[in-house]
Design a protein around this motif. Structure first.
Motif, short mmCIF file in Angstrom:
data_model
loop_
_atom_site.label_atom_id
_atom_site.label_comp_id
_atom_site.label_asym_id
_atom_site.label_seq_id
_atom_site.Cartn_x
_atom_site.Cartn_y
_atom_site.Cartn_z
N PHE A 191 5.11 7.08 3.88
CA PHE A 191 5.54 7.34 2.36
C PHE A 191 5.43 8.84 2.01
N VAL A 192 4.31 9.39 2.24
CA VAL A 192 3.99 10.87 1.97
C VAL A 192 4.90 11.61 2.63
N GLY A 219 9.25 -3.20 -4.46
CA GLY A 219 8.90 -2.78 -3.27
C GLY A 219 9.74 -2.02 -2.32
N MET A 220 11.16 -2.03 -2.60
CA MET A 220 11.73 -1.12 -1.85
C MET A 220 11.65 0.14 -1.65
N GLY A 221 11.21 0.79 -2.76
CA GLY A 221 10.63 2.41 -2.94
C GLY A 221 9.19 2.40 -2.54
N GLY A 222 8.48 1.50 -2.48
CA GLY A 222 7.01 1.70 -2.16
C GLY A 222 6.32 2.58 -3.42
N ILE A 265 2.30 -4.08 -9.72
CA ILE A 265 3.13 -5.17 -9.88
C ILE A 265 4.17 -5.30 -8.55
N ALA A 266 3.59 -5.51 -7.40
CA ALA A 266 4.55 -6.03 -6.30
C ALA A 266 5.16 -4.82 -5.66
N VAL A 267 4.99 -3.61 -6.26
CA VAL A 267 5.77 -2.26 -5.65
C VAL A 267 5.19 -1.42 -4.53
N ASN A 268 3.82 -1.36 -4.44
CA ASN A 268 3.30 -0.46 -3.46
C ASN A 268 3.49 -1.24 -1.93
N SER A 269 4.42 -1.54 -1.49
CA SER A 269 4.60 -2.32 -0.31
C SER A 269 3.57 -1.85 0.71
N LEU A 270 3.47 -0.40 1.16
CA LEU A 270 2.76 0.10 2.27
C LEU A 270 1.36 0.49 1.52
#
Length: 398
Positions: A61-62, A253-256, A49-54
């Motif tokens: 991220f990892v 999305g800011m936290g990906g 829901i529009a969270v995982n920007s990358l």
């Protein structure tokens, strides 16, 4: 490997009944794809829901999570850390809040909107400002304050009475002009109503809202939890309308994929909160802020804001080119896209998409919501066209 009957049974026995039965047991992800326990692959065009920007398992991220977890994960709000300071400064820059801006960190979008609700309560100057305005069919979260702002009675009815003072108005310029005066403390709204099916506001609405709120000393608070962090083809949707709010809330999305939320205030709104008026044990912790810093830096340096604008237009055209009788219209901005349906069969189309290996969302009976990772490229768009076309073709036209 768990069978569907096994994992769904475990879910039903242990998880709160407020949650619906999941559609699948997912086990891993990479880029724009995820896999379930049976090994089936899905193209993820919802991105949590529009969270995982990358996307999933992105190296940036990892690496950010791993490095910060190995150094310092949590310190409470009695201390600060370099990642917290850097993220606050970054958010002031990308929002345009500038030197006078201030940042409050929470752990979710609902928490960001709770902070915004309290900010509105502090706007007492110039009279008895006892009213707060929000829009019908809006969504701002599930906590009691955020729920009071949410313009969906079906979500609120079981929990009445709500915190007082909130009025919901129509999404029209006429309603704005009738409602805003010196008795209003704040107007909160989403630039695009995501949970309502990705509905744009009427032409001129945001500009007129800014004019009226400035005229009457009313806080204009924009909920960019779903539209922010580059998703609509600019860092924040309000940039596309040439306005500047008094406060903006963000999360997703800011936290990906790492939980974090924030309220950023502009100008005079930055003077309203004083020491001890609000706080959060986990808010602004170094693990969350280091991860958000890395995600936002990658969005910026990899040109993903621009990619959202370009790819969003391409996806919109792909949907139109399918020329399906199910599709009545396509709306939204960037990589937040709503497909308006000719009939109320969104659940059936979303289910057919899942069968075809595509994750999209039935936002309501007559709308499909599409929100892929910002990294989406040519190959993913080709697969999307094939699988969404198959899903539309699998559902009978009524």
């Amino acid at each position: 490997m768990s069978t569907e009957a096994e994992w769904s049974g475990r879910f039903g026995e242990s998880l709160m009944k407020s949650m619906g039965t999941p559609q699948a047991l997912l086990t891993r992800g990479e880029g724009c794809y995820v896999w379930d326990a049976s090994g089936k692959q899905y193209l993820d065009f919802l991105a949590g829901i529009a969270v995982n920007s990358l996307g999933h398992a992105h190296p940036v991220f990892v690496d950010a999570v791993s490095r910060q977890a190995a150094a310092l994960a949590h310190v409470s709000n009695y201390f600060t850390t370099t990642p917290q300071l850097e993220l606050a400064e970054r958010l002031k820059r990308i929002t345009g809040a500038g030197p006078e801006g201030r940042v409050y960190f929470g752990n979710s979008g609902a928490e960001a909107n709770e902070a915004a609700f309290k900010l509105a309560r502090l706007n007492r100057a110039g009279g008895d400002r006892h009213r707060m305005l929000a829009l019908h069919d809006s969504f701002h979260g599930r906590t009691m304050g955020a729920l009071a702002l949410t313009g969906k009675p079906s979500l609120r009815d079981a929990f009445e009475p709500m915190p007082p003072g909130v009025e919901h108005i129509d999404s029209t310029i006429e309603a704005l002009e009738r409602s805003i005066d010196s008795s209003v403390a704040a107007l909160i709204l989403e630039p695009i109503k995501g949970e309502a099916g990705v509905l744009d506001l009427p032409d001129g609405f945001l500009v007129r809202a800014r004019e009226l709120t400035e005229e009457h000393g009313v806080l204009l608070i924009l909920d960019e939890i779903q539209t922010g962090a580059g998703r609509t083809g600019s860092w924040f949707a309000y940039e596309q309308f040439g306005i500047r709010p008094d406060a903006v809330t963000m999360a997703k999305g800011m936290g990906g994929g790492f939980p974090i939320g924030a309220l950023v205030t502009f100008g005079w709104a930055s003077e309203l909160f004083q020491r001890g008026m609000h706080g959060s044990t986990f808010g602004g912790n170094p693990l969350a802020t280091a991860t958000a810093n890395a995600v936002l830096a990658e969005i910026e340096t990899a040109g993903l804001v621009q990619n959202a604008a370009v790819r969003g237009a391409q996806i919109t055209q792909i949907i139109r080119d399918l020329d399906s009788p199910h599709v009545a219209d396509v709306r939204g901005r960037g990589l937040l896209i709503g497909v308006g349906l000719a009939n109320p069969n969104a659940a059936a189309i979303a289910a057919a998409a899942l069968d075809s290996g595509l994750i999209v969302n039935a936002a309501n009976d007559s709308s499909i919501r599409i929100a892929p990772p910002l990294i989406v490229g040519d190959d993913e768009l080709r697969v999307f066209g094939e699988r969404f076309g198959a899903a539309l073709g699998a559902v009978p036209v009524v």
